[in-house]
Design an enzyme around this catalytic site. Structure first.
Site, PDB file in Angstrom:
ATOM      1  CE1 TYR A 192      -2.758  -3.310   0.945  1.00  7.19           C
ATOM      2  CE2 TYR A 192      -1.602  -3.437   2.916  1.00  7.19           C
ATOM      3  CZ  TYR A 192      -2.408  -3.951   1.773  1.00  7.19           C
ATOM      4  OH  TYR A 192      -2.909  -5.132   2.483  1.00  7.19           O
ATOM      5  CG  HIS A 193       4.066   1.825   1.076  1.00  2.75           C
ATOM      6  ND1 HIS A 193       5.231   0.828   1.744  1.00  2.75           N
ATOM      7  CD2 HIS A 193       3.131   2.078   2.043  1.00  2.75           C
ATOM      8  CE1 HIS A 193       4.928   0.696   2.955  1.00  2.75           C
ATOM      9  NE2 HIS A 193       3.554   1.349   2.954  1.00  2.75           N
ATOM     10  N   PRO A 194       1.974   3.462  -3.098  1.00  2.00           N
ATOM     11  CG  PRO A 194      -0.404   3.934  -3.756  1.00  2.00           C
ATOM     12  CD  PRO A 194       0.205   3.316  -2.755  1.00  2.00           C
TER      13      PRO A 194
END
Length: 535
Positions: free
Chosen positions: A471-473
């Site tokens: 969850y680190h775009p």
């Protein structure tokens, strides 16, 4: 609102990790009127404020955009679920609460790529300015800032044993991943205050809500930016079925995150000309870099069966223990419900030739087949590997001119040889840790992937079958000087006046760690630049 037209000095689109910081800082002196628009609701959902509640918000569409990637070629054609916050506080209201800044070298690399003012020495003061560090101030940490950074409230024996096991395999103990160096094993710190989540809505926005010059509109979906020539003039947004327009006398600040910011620019006519024309959108600026260079951290998890009934699985699967955990949290804000998405962890190199760690481990005293789904019926714990600086690059593109249509997300996980090798080697090292003497009293067996998976090919197949996002775009409106860079060093959109992007999308490349603390730093630094430019 009359005809729905209003005017402010600054219009901020997106009340997430960055937008709430800007709203606070730009309204502090009372000189500027600020409008903050948020597509989602107020942060009233109870689970937002309970640290472990992130598990309940995973698939909660009232506060979550619930995006999906396109089928990922490197992951056997699986679409990967992409939760993003759609609520005051944005993803800081639904994330795993870990406070990790990344490596000093990450920011020095940004500077070396031509981004003056973004080296580690430049950004450290902003990390410190934001921070209220429980351990006190030192060369690397600040106190008195809006963002509380706290020690783990619920240390458990398995999380401590994980650290000891990592040390047994040759990884040094590190008491502070955000200090002089990142490498090592230790406990994570979290963005919590006295056992409650401190999202940017809680830490930054709430204290500013009484100011007469700050206006917050929730459930207000920005549809497009309106331009006067090449100057960003107003934001058109939909609220309660009506379309309203807010004009910005000074600047429009886009803070939608790595997915929604490039989407809004493209919907507004700033993006790759061919894509916009295909969807019948008038081209304001042909900017091929908008939505380009999408990057994300992938995680691959290993699950162990535990010898003792001391995992969160055991609490959740026992009605009595579940009630007791709830009561304990209600009374003292402590216990299992105060756990973040990683209790202990480690940063290490898969190859001694590397200058800095290329892998992060998140350790959790529970286990499940998929994050956000039911915990296993057995006593279990999990550790995942995450490659910190993937070479794989993807894209974000609108599918239509409809602002409510989710964008097309392609991340291209495992498309590079470096990424594949790093994940294989990382799993071998993690396996050594999980089978080290310090963890032996807690381990019955390795459930997933288990003994059947041991060769490099089998490990890579496992990554393809089970790998997922952490969850680190980032980097879809990247900062730089090259033709594909979208913003300059002051985060102004190149070729457009009065428009900035302030969020994870401007990162020149992914930082070596969780992204929330760096986004807050970016917004702190941007606030100073915006106020300087206003003078």
């Amino acid at each position: 609102m009359g005809d729905g037209k209003t005017e402010y000095d600054y219009v901020i689109v997106g009340a997430g990790s960055a937008g709430c910081v800007l709203a606070n800082r730009l309204s502090t002196d009372g000189k500027h009127s600020v409008l903050l628009l948020e597509a989602g609701p107020e942060d009233k959902n109870l689970w937002i404020h309970v640290p472990l509640g992130y598990g309940k918000l995973f698939k909660e569409k009232t506060v979550n955009w619930m995006y999906q990637t396109e089928p990922e070629p490197g992951l056997n054609g699986r679409a990967v679920f992409q939760p993003r916050g759609k609520v005051l506080g944005g993803s800081s209201s639904i994330n795993g609460l870990l406070y990790v800044r990344g490596q000093h070298e990450d920011y020095d690399r940004w500077r070396q790529r031509g981004n003056d003012g973004w080296g580690f020495d430049d950004v450290l003061p902003y990390f410190k300015k934001a921070e209220n560090q429980e351990r006190g101030a030192d060369d690397f940490h600040g106190v008195g800032g809006p963002l509380p950074v706290s020690n783990l409230g619920h240390p458990d024996p398995i999380s401590a044993a994980f650290i000891a096991a990592a040390v047994e395999t040759g990884i040094p103990f590190n008491p502070d991943f955000n200090g002089a160096t990142q490498e090592g094993a230790g406990f994570f710190q979290t963005t919590t205050r006295r056992g409650r989540r401190a999202s940017t809505a809680v830490a930054y926005l709430r204290p500013a809500l009484g100011r007469g010059n700050l206006h917050v509109e929730s459930s207000a979906l920005a549809q497009r930016i309106v331009f006067a020539g090449r100057r960003a003039d107003a934001v058109e947004y939909r609220q309660e079925g009506a379309v309203r327009t807010a004009r910005a006398r000074r600047e429009i600040l886009v803070c939608g995150g790595a997915y929604n910011s490039p989407q809004l620019l493209q919907l507004s006519g700033v993006g790759p000309a061919g894509l916009l024309q295909k969807h019948g959108i008038d081209v304001v600026l042909d900017a091929p870099g908008v939505g380009h260079d999408l990057q994300d951290h992938m995680q691959v998890r290993m699950v162990m069966r535990c010898t003792k009934k001391i995992t969160l699985n055991d609490v959740v699967n026992s009605p009595l223990r579940k009630v007791l955990a709830g009561l304990r949290y209600a009374v003292s804000r402590s216990g299992p419900l105060s756990i973040a998405a990683g209790t202990s962890g480690a940063f290490f190199k898969t190859n001694p030739r590397l200058a800095t760690p290329d892998i992060q481990i998140h350790f959790l005293p529970f286990s499940t087949d998929k994050m956000g789904e039911k915990l296993h019926s057995f006593s279990g714990f999990t550790a995942s590997v995450c490659q910190l600086r993937p070479e794989s690059r993807g894209s974000l593109r609108i599918r239509s001119a409809d602002p409510t249509a989710p964008p097309e997300i392609r991340i291209n996980y495992l498309s590079s040889d470096v990424d594949r090798t790093a994940n294989i080697e990382a799993l071998k090292i993690l396996r050594r840790i999980l089978h080290a003497p310090a963890l032996a009293p807690f381990v019955v067996e390795e459930v997933d992937p288990g003994k059947k998976v041991s060769t490099d090919k089998e490990l890579l197949d496992y990554c393809r079958a089970r790998g997922s996002t952490i969850y680190h775009p980032t980097s879809t409106c990247r900062m730089g000087n090259d033709p594909l860079a979208v913003v300059d060093q002051r985060l102004r959109v190149r070729g457009i006046d009065a428009l900035r992007v302030v969020d994870a999308s401007v990162m020149p490349d992914l930082v070596s760690g969780n992204t929330n603390a760096p986004i807050i730093m970016i917004a702190e630094k941007a606030s100073d630049m915006i106020l300087q430019d206003a003078r």
